[in-house]
Structures are given as structure tokens and as C-alpha cells.
Design a protein around this motif. Structure first.
Motif, mmCIF file in Angstrom:
data_model
loop_
_atom_site.group_PDB
_atom_site.id
_atom_site.type_symbol
_atom_site.label_atom_id
_atom_site.label_comp_id
_atom_site.label_asym_id
_atom_site.label_seq_id
_atom_site.Cartn_x
_atom_site.Cartn_y
_atom_site.Cartn_z
ATOM 1 N N GLY A 20 2.991 -8.339 19.676
ATOM 2 C CA GLY A 20 3.617 -9.280 18.762
ATOM 3 C C GLY A 20 4.818 -8.736 18.026
ATOM 4 O O GLY A 20 5.349 -9.396 17.165
ATOM 5 N N ASP A 21 5.295 -7.561 18.336
ATOM 6 C CA ASP A 21 6.478 -7.017 17.694
ATOM 7 C C ASP A 21 7.703 -7.523 18.449
ATOM 8 O O ASP A 21 8.124 -6.948 19.440
ATOM 9 C CB ASP A 21 6.422 -5.489 17.687
ATOM 10 C CG ASP A 21 7.559 -4.886 16.887
ATOM 11 O OD1 ASP A 21 8.238 -5.648 16.176
ATOM 12 O OD2 ASP A 21 7.757 -3.669 16.976
ATOM 13 N N ALA A 27 10.361 -5.383 9.127
ATOM 14 C CA ALA A 27 9.591 -4.209 9.533
ATOM 15 C C ALA A 27 8.326 -4.058 8.695
ATOM 16 O O ALA A 27 7.292 -3.628 9.203
ATOM 17 C CB ALA A 27 10.458 -2.956 9.415
ATOM 18 N N GLN A 28 8.389 -4.419 7.414
ATOM 19 C CA GLN A 28 7.208 -4.289 6.548
ATOM 20 C C GLN A 28 6.085 -5.220 7.000
ATOM 21 O O GLN A 28 4.922 -4.843 6.989
ATOM 22 C CB GLN A 28 7.594 -4.595 5.091
ATOM 23 C CG GLN A 28 6.465 -4.405 4.104
ATOM 24 C CD GLN A 28 5.984 -2.969 4.039
ATOM 25 O OE1 GLN A 28 6.778 -2.047 4.137
ATOM 26 N NE2 GLN A 28 4.697 -2.782 3.899
ATOM 27 N N GLU A 33 0.731 -5.740 9.591
ATOM 28 C CA GLU A 33 -0.154 -6.232 10.645
ATOM 29 C C GLU A 33 -0.771 -5.089 11.428
ATOM 30 O O GLU A 33 -1.934 -5.162 11.830
ATOM 31 C CB GLU A 33 0.606 -7.163 11.586
ATOM 32 C CG GLU A 33 0.848 -8.532 11.023
ATOM 33 C CD GLU A 33 1.494 -9.459 12.025
ATOM 34 O OE1 GLU A 33 1.556 -9.114 13.224
ATOM 35 O OE2 GLU A 33 1.938 -10.539 11.604
ATOM 36 N N LYS A 34 -0.019 -4.050 11.651
ATOM 37 C CA LYS A 34 -0.558 -2.882 12.353
ATOM 38 C C LYS A 34 -1.681 -2.236 11.546
ATOM 39 O O LYS A 34 -2.701 -1.843 12.091
ATOM 40 C CB LYS A 34 0.544 -1.856 12.624
ATOM 41 C CG LYS A 34 1.510 -2.253 13.703
ATOM 42 C CD LYS A 34 2.550 -1.171 13.893
ATOM 43 C CE LYS A 34 3.587 -1.552 14.932
ATOM 44 N NZ LYS A 34 4.602 -0.503 15.091
#
Length: 112
Positions: A20-21, A27-28, A33-34
Motif C-alpha cells: 500500500g505504499d 511519509a508519516q 501504518e507500518k
């Protein structure tokens, strides 16, 4: 110094593969999510929800039960005392316990 940090804090590692990137999101948001997908984060959130549940159960069911029980036991010791206007039935004392048992039974049926 790294050993001291590892002893004091739990370091949350994001999984190496995260779907999903797409590069269009900040970026935050992707980093959050990671972290939320990590095993450590999910374990910590499970412990947190269990702690909140235990505190809620104590406040809603066990504190009223103990207050009613202590009041009932104190009033039964002085039966000839005229100041004991609030003498409860034992059924009323155990109502929080019965409510807790019914609540737990409903939750167990729901989670089956």
C-alpha cells in the motif's frame, strides 16, 4: 548505549514488506501504518484493552459489591442498634455479582 536503550524500551520494528505504499500519501501516515501492522504494536494494544476492561469491571461491579457487602456485615453485627436504618437483603448485596456473571455469560456466548 544501545544496550541500555534496549533494556529500558521496547523497540517496535515495522514488518519489512508492507503493501500500500503508493508514494502519494505523507511519509508519516505510511510509517504509522507500518507500526500499527507490527506484532509488537498489536500485542501492546491487546494488553492495553485487557487492562481497560479489568479497570472497568472493577469500578462497575466489584467496588459496589464490596461496599454493599461491608455495609451488610457491619449492620448485622449491631442488630439491636436503632441507627441501622439501611439493612439490606442479601439478595441486594449480591446483585452486582449476579450482573457481572450475566454480563460475562453474554460476552462468552457472543464470542463463540
Amino acid at each position: 548505549k544501545k544496550r541500555i536503550w534496549k533494556r529500558k524500551y521496547i523497540i517496535v520494528h515495522a514488518p519489512p514488506t508492507h503493501v500500500g505504499d503508493d508514494g502519494e500519501r505523507p511519509a508519516q501516515e505510511v510509517e504509522d501504518e507500518k507500526i500499527e501492522a507490527s506484532v509488537e504494536y498489536q500485542s501492546a494494544m491487546e494488553k492495553y484493552s485487557q487492562a481497560v476492561s479489568n479497570v472497568g469491571t472493577t469500578i462497575i461491579f466489584w467496588i459496589p459489591f464490596l461496599v454493599l457487602l461491608v455495609r451488610q456485615l457491619d449492620s448485622k453485627d449491631n442488630e439491636d442498634d436503632e441507627d441501622d436504618y439501611y439493612v439490606f437483603s442479601w439478595w441486594l448485596v449480591f446483585v452486582p455479582l449476579w450482573c457481572w456473571l450475566g454480563f460475562r455469560g453474554c460476552l462468552n456466548v457472543y464470542t463463540l
